[in-house]
Structures are given as structure tokens and as C-alpha cells.
Design an enzyme around this catalytic site. Sequence first.
Site, PDB file in Angstrom:
ATOM      1  CB  ILE A 100      -0.989   0.004   1.189  1.00  0.00           C
ATOM      2  CG1 ILE A 100      -0.254  -0.030   2.536  1.00  0.00           C
ATOM      3  CG2 ILE A 100      -1.956  -1.157   1.081  1.00  0.00           C
ATOM      4  CD1 ILE A 100      -1.197   0.048   3.739  1.00  0.00           C
ATOM      5  CG  ASP A 101       0.112   4.249  -2.859  1.00  0.00           C
ATOM      6  OD1 ASP A 101       0.727   3.317  -3.419  1.00  0.00           O
ATOM      7  OD2 ASP A 101      -0.797   4.904  -3.402  1.00  0.00           O
ATOM      8  NE  ARG A 102       7.842   7.400   3.141  1.00  0.00           N
ATOM      9  CZ  ARG A 102       9.170   7.402   3.066  1.00  0.00           C
ATOM     10  NH1 ARG A 102       9.755   7.167   1.913  1.00  0.00           N
ATOM     11  NH2 ARG A 102       9.906   7.647   4.117  1.00  0.00           N
TER      12      ARG A 102
END
Length: 237
Positions: A67-69
Amino acid sequence: MNRPNLWSEQKEILFEDNHLLVINKPAGILVQGDETGDEPLSNKAAEYLKFKYKKPGEAFVGVVHRIDRPVSGIVILAKTSKALSRLNELFRDNKVHKTYWALTGKPPVPEAGALVHWLVKDPMRNVTKAYPERHTQGQRSELSYELLGPAANRYLVQVNPVTGRPHQIRVQLATGLGIPIVGDVKYGFLNPLPDVSIALHARQLELQHPVTKETMKFVAPLPDALHWDAARAFYKE
């Protein structure tokens, strides 16, 4: 050996057995290392396992999905190569049911529906563009969504992605519905959040255990952040 300065209360660990480590990832942490050189979740997990089980060598940690930062929520890591290969297969075959919660500045219209786009990522700028029609360089991307209700001066939208593309939920909500996620200045929201996260949370994940074949459901509590406070009213007992 000193205890690693992470998960001291183990509140980030949602589940652990011989094959899986399921983590409620805080926003701001990479799942896997990149050119920034910042320590990713996978390294932190290996450090934790090495300490917990007093391993003389390196602990095995397999990254299955990301999942994105700036996004918080559920990340499943594999503790064995058998689990890693089988989890990869489950994700590849879309046999993992994912639920996200997003805060937006406006309600979606219509309040529930499905979106299909062809996404093209620009790796140089790290942005993704969504096209409503088939694009020769694009990946078909699909999700369903529904408005759960108002949350203070925001709106809580539940999203179930069918595919798992880079920045998919972020760009599809912004492009397809004109409702960028709170804090997501990359995709059109006007102001960043104080902690530079975005109000997108991987809330729930359902899948078949890769080894025991048991049906597993994991739910991740929302982050301890002011912008999420009103959304806690939507917790189901």
C-alpha cells in the site's frame, strides 16, 4: 540484543502464526525499500522476528502486496516461502477481498457504484493517469464504492478494489468521481494533512489462509489522527 524500537505494545500486529504476519501499517512507512533508502516495513518486520524468536540469522519476510507510503492499514507479510508463493497466487487471481475507507471533501455522485478505468503510470513523476476508455499502455482497473455517510465536515467512502494497481483508488476517485482523497495533493486535494498522510486506510482484508485453507478476515483500527475521529462512529460492533 535490545528490543527493536517498534511494535513495543504490539498494537500494529493484527495476527501472527507460523506463516503470516499481518500488520496495521502506520502512514508514512514504505512497505518495501526504494531509492530513498528509508527503512521499509519489511526490514522492520525482519528485525522484529529476529528479536522475538532469537534467530541467529536473518528472518524470512516475503512482501506479497503493497500500500502506498502515505496510506495506512493492513499489510500481509509471508514468514515462509510456501506462504509467499501461495499468497502471490491468491493476489494474482483476485481471490483476496480488500476493503478501504477513504475520507473525501465531497460526497460521491452517485452515492454507490463501480468505476472502470485504464491506468497508465508515469514512473518518472510517480503519478498515474486514468483513462475512461481502453488505452494501449493502460492496465484495466476496477473498483466498487459506496458512501457510508458524513464524518464531521468530510465524507466516509468505502472502496472495494477488484484489481490492485499503483495509486488506483486515489486516481479513480479523483478522476472518475471528482472527489480526491483528503490530503492527497498529488491527485487534486487542495491542502496536505499535518502529518503528510492521506486519508486512505486499508480497513479490512479477507482471504483463504495459504496453508491451512481457513477463511481469514482481518480488520485494522483507524490511525490515532484527528482527521479520522469522526469516522470511528462507523465501526460495527
